[in-house]
Design a protein around this motif. Sequence first.
Motif, PDB file in Angstrom:
ATOM      1  N   LYS A   1       6.430   1.878   9.773  1.00 57.82           N
ATOM      2  CA  LYS A   1       5.960   2.981   8.901  1.00 57.82           C
ATOM      3  C   LYS A   1       5.561   2.410   7.510  1.00 57.82           C
ATOM      4  O   LYS A   1       4.673   1.443   7.734  1.00 57.82           O
ATOM      5  CB  LYS A   1       7.414   3.688   8.020  1.00 57.82           C
ATOM      6  N   HIS A   2       5.433   2.957   6.330  1.00 59.73           N
ATOM      7  CA  HIS A   2       4.706   2.684   5.124  1.00 59.73           C
ATOM      8  C   HIS A   2       5.839   2.981   3.881  1.00 59.73           C
ATOM      9  O   HIS A   2       6.581   3.366   3.877  1.00 59.73           O
ATOM     10  CB  HIS A   2       3.336   3.668   5.126  1.00 59.73           C
ATOM     11  N   SER A   3       5.033   2.234   2.664  1.00 58.63           N
ATOM     12  CA  SER A   3       5.886   2.350   1.466  1.00 58.63           C
ATOM     13  C   SER A   3       5.298   3.852   0.787  1.00 58.63           C
ATOM     14  O   SER A   3       4.232   4.169   1.056  1.00 58.63           O
ATOM     15  CB  SER A   3       5.504   1.396   0.533  1.00 58.63           C
ATOM     16  N   GLU A   4       6.172   4.376   0.297  1.00 58.27           N
ATOM     17  CA  GLU A   4       5.776   5.749  -0.276  1.00 58.27           C
ATOM     18  C   GLU A   4       6.583   6.288  -1.430  1.00 58.27           C
ATOM     19  O   GLU A   4       7.924   6.039  -1.444  1.00 58.27           O
ATOM     20  CB  GLU A   4       5.819   7.060   1.158  1.00 58.27           C
ATOM     21  N   TYR A   5       5.980   7.236  -2.049  1.00 54.44           N
ATOM     22  CA  TYR A   5       6.773   8.132  -3.037  1.00 54.44           C
ATOM     23  C   TYR A   5       6.716   9.591  -2.286  1.00 54.44           C
ATOM     24  O   TYR A   5       5.620   9.751  -1.746  1.00 54.44           O
ATOM     25  CB  TYR A   5       6.714   8.067  -4.421  1.00 54.44           C
ATOM     26  N   THR A   6       7.658  10.293  -2.310  1.00 53.80           N
ATOM     27  CA  THR A   6       7.740  11.612  -1.585  1.00 53.80           C
ATOM     28  C   THR A   6       7.736  12.780  -2.551  1.00 53.80           C
ATOM     29  O   THR A   6       8.412  12.856  -3.575  1.00 53.80           O
ATOM     30  CB  THR A   6       8.907  11.580  -0.874  1.00 53.80           C
ATOM     31  N   ILE A   7       6.923  13.755  -2.248  1.00 58.59           N
ATOM     32  CA  ILE A   7       7.001  15.102  -2.982  1.00 58.59           C
ATOM     33  C   ILE A   7       7.510  16.151  -1.975  1.00 58.59           C
ATOM     34  O   ILE A   7       7.014  16.257  -0.751  1.00 58.59           O
ATOM     35  CB  ILE A   7       5.267  15.586  -3.301  1.00 58.59           C
ATOM     36  N   ILE A   8       8.434  17.031  -2.482  1.00 58.77           N
ATOM     37  CA  ILE A   8       8.871  17.997  -1.739  1.00 58.77           C
ATOM     38  C   ILE A   8       8.768  19.375  -2.447  1.00 58.77           C
ATOM     39  O   ILE A   8       9.131  19.714  -3.852  1.00 58.77           O
ATOM     40  CB  ILE A   8      10.418  17.841  -1.466  1.00 58.77           C
ATOM     41  N   ASN A   9       8.043  20.368  -1.977  1.00 59.84           N
ATOM     42  CA  ASN A   9       7.767  21.790  -2.484  1.00 59.84           C
ATOM     43  C   ASN A   9       8.672  22.567  -1.873  1.00 59.84           C
ATOM     44  O   ASN A   9       8.904  22.741  -0.754  1.00 59.84           O
ATOM     45  CB  ASN A   9       6.299  21.961  -1.936  1.00 59.84           C
TER      46      ASN A   9
ATOM     47  N   HIS B   1       0.681  -1.154   0.107  1.00 57.27           N
ATOM     48  CA  HIS B   1       0.094   0.153   0.087  1.00 57.27           C
ATOM     49  C   HIS B   1       0.773   1.167   0.174  1.00 57.27           C
ATOM     50  O   HIS B   1       1.277   1.834   1.281  1.00 57.27           O
ATOM     51  CB  HIS B   1      -0.974   0.096   1.226  1.00 57.27           C
ATOM     52  N   VAL B   2       1.031   2.181  -1.160  1.00 58.54           N
ATOM     53  CA  VAL B   2       2.062   3.083  -1.423  1.00 58.54           C
ATOM     54  C   VAL B   2       1.204   4.258  -1.127  1.00 58.54           C
ATOM     55  O   VAL B   2       0.387   4.740  -1.821  1.00 58.54           O
ATOM     56  CB  VAL B   2       2.678   2.851  -2.603  1.00 58.54           C
ATOM     57  N   VAL B   3       1.634   4.804  -0.253  1.00 57.88           N
ATOM     58  CA  VAL B   3       1.030   6.415  -0.044  1.00 57.88           C
ATOM     59  C   VAL B   3       1.906   7.524  -0.725  1.00 57.88           C
ATOM     60  O   VAL B   3       3.132   7.160  -0.836  1.00 57.88           O
ATOM     61  CB  VAL B   3       0.985   6.708   1.611  1.00 57.88           C
ATOM     62  N   GLU B   4       1.265   8.774  -0.781  1.00 57.46           N
ATOM     63  CA  GLU B   4       2.099   9.912  -0.983  1.00 57.46           C
ATOM     64  C   GLU B   4       2.203  10.609   0.017  1.00 57.46           C
ATOM     65  O   GLU B   4       1.444  11.193   0.750  1.00 57.46           O
ATOM     66  CB  GLU B   4       1.087  10.673  -2.205  1.00 57.46           C
ATOM     67  N   LYS B   5       3.679  11.025   0.111  1.00 58.14           N
ATOM     68  CA  LYS B   5       4.054  11.638   1.350  1.00 58.14           C
ATOM     69  C   LYS B   5       4.665  13.212   0.783  1.00 58.14           C
ATOM     70  O   LYS B   5       5.228  13.224   0.072  1.00 58.14           O
ATOM     71  CB  LYS B   5       5.015  10.945   2.116  1.00 58.14           C
ATOM     72  N   GLU B   6       4.199  14.454   1.583  1.00 58.53           N
ATOM     73  CA  GLU B   6       4.470  15.497   0.871  1.00 58.53           C
ATOM     74  C   GLU B   6       5.350  16.571   2.200  1.00 58.53           C
ATOM     75  O   GLU B   6       4.711  16.435   3.314  1.00 58.53           O
ATOM     76  CB  GLU B   6       3.095  16.249   0.563  1.00 58.53           C
ATOM     77  N   TYR B   7       6.267  17.203   1.607  1.00 53.84           N
ATOM     78  CA  TYR B   7       6.975  18.123   2.572  1.00 53.84           C
ATOM     79  C   TYR B   7       6.850  19.340   1.845  1.00 53.84           C
ATOM     80  O   TYR B   7       6.962  19.569   0.593  1.00 53.84           O
ATOM     81  CB  TYR B   7       8.296  17.569   2.937  1.00 53.84           C
ATOM     82  N   THR B   8       7.094  20.529   2.552  1.00 54.36           N
ATOM     83  CA  THR B   8       7.321  21.928   2.306  1.00 54.36           C
ATOM     84  C   THR B   8       8.320  22.457   2.825  1.00 54.36           C
ATOM     85  O   THR B   8       8.466  22.623   4.169  1.00 54.36           O
ATOM     86  CB  THR B   8       5.927  22.697   2.199  1.00 54.36           C
ATOM     87  N   VAL B   9       9.157  23.157   1.921  1.00 53.22           N
ATOM     88  CA  VAL B   9      10.505  23.704   2.642  1.00 53.22           C
ATOM     89  C   VAL B   9      10.604  25.067   1.889  1.00 53.22           C
ATOM     90  O   VAL B   9      10.053  25.393   0.806  1.00 53.22           O
ATOM     91  CB  VAL B   9      11.829  22.885   2.148  1.00 53.22           C
TER      92      VAL B   9
END
Length: 373
Positions: free
Chosen positions: A355-363, A122-130
């Motif tokens: 934790k979980h499986s994920e691909y990550t977005i960095i804004n 179950h792959v989730v989408e993880k997002e961060y903002t810097v």
Amino acid sequence: MLWKIMSVAMVVCTVVAGVYYYILINRILSLFVKQIKIPWKIVIALLALILGLLSGDLFSTIGVILVHIAAAALVMEVVNLIVKRAGKQSEKPKWNRIYKSCLIPVLITAVIFTYGYFNIRHVVEKEYTVETEKNIRQDYRVLLVTDSHYGTIFETETLKKLKTRMDAVEADIALLGGDIVDESTTKDEMQEIFRTFGQIKAKYGVYYIYGNHDRQRYASSSYYTPQELEDTIRQSGITVLEDNYVSIAPGLVLAGREDASPARKSVTDILQGVKPEDYIIMADHQPIEYAENKKAGVDLILSGHTHAGQIFPSGYVMKFFHTFDLWYGHTTVDSMDAVVSAGLAGWGYPIRTQKHSEYTIINIKRKEREYYD
């Protein structure tokens, strides 16, 4: 450091699990026979030795399962002490049978690993903002994909669905952060995943850094050569960053390091010629050498490798022994941001219990909303 910890842990697991499994087997048999004769005790000892050796192989699925059963049984020991204090054990024959049968530890382990089996898929989408005060001309959106270890979990149809989800991110930069493939990946699978990921929609293209597994350096025999791997990546339209950098846009630099396993250049050498006013993204598979990156002027460092532990409580062991500068998530080192992804899948076991499986977005956003030429 991590390999030393794992080596010690494997030896400890072998000895402790072997002794404990000898106790558990005798306890189970006591439900059926009053006295175990010497020949059977020898057989039990040999079986316990085998189970101990299997438990010591923490890189195998069966080893991890056996360790979980033993750990759950140890918890049952504590529960049994509490039950004893609550009254005479002889007055609780049903509990005695449950306790001696070791049924509950087996069921607990089955539940944990069933959860882990579905969780890793179950792959989730993880997002961060810097944020940055540097003069970048626009906000940027980076897609970070690491540690798919293709062939361990996913197959073609799942890969295509994941690629469709990643396209919807509308990234400016797509970064493949290493260990996209590993020792179990066949040549056909290697070619398939890079051809698929090479088509991810990203305004400024798809970039790649090597992880410690991609070249299959831990395998006794390889499915493909390092040159075949590199040729496939480049032919798929992916730019390889190997101790070098590219200027993505005015004021934005993306650098990538060779994995820490072989010899590699220093961060300072890699960034020779980069303007200090540029916003510098450093891709490094293993989350290490943060102080060196900060000193060299890196603004954002992106990594994977740790799998956020993958099997509980490995992540917290990493954190306790500080085997990496960051085991998962986002942190800041003065003004430098660092992000470590849990990864798209996992290595070795088709299981994830932490934790979980994920691909990550960095804004990446400017603090000031005025843009200058």
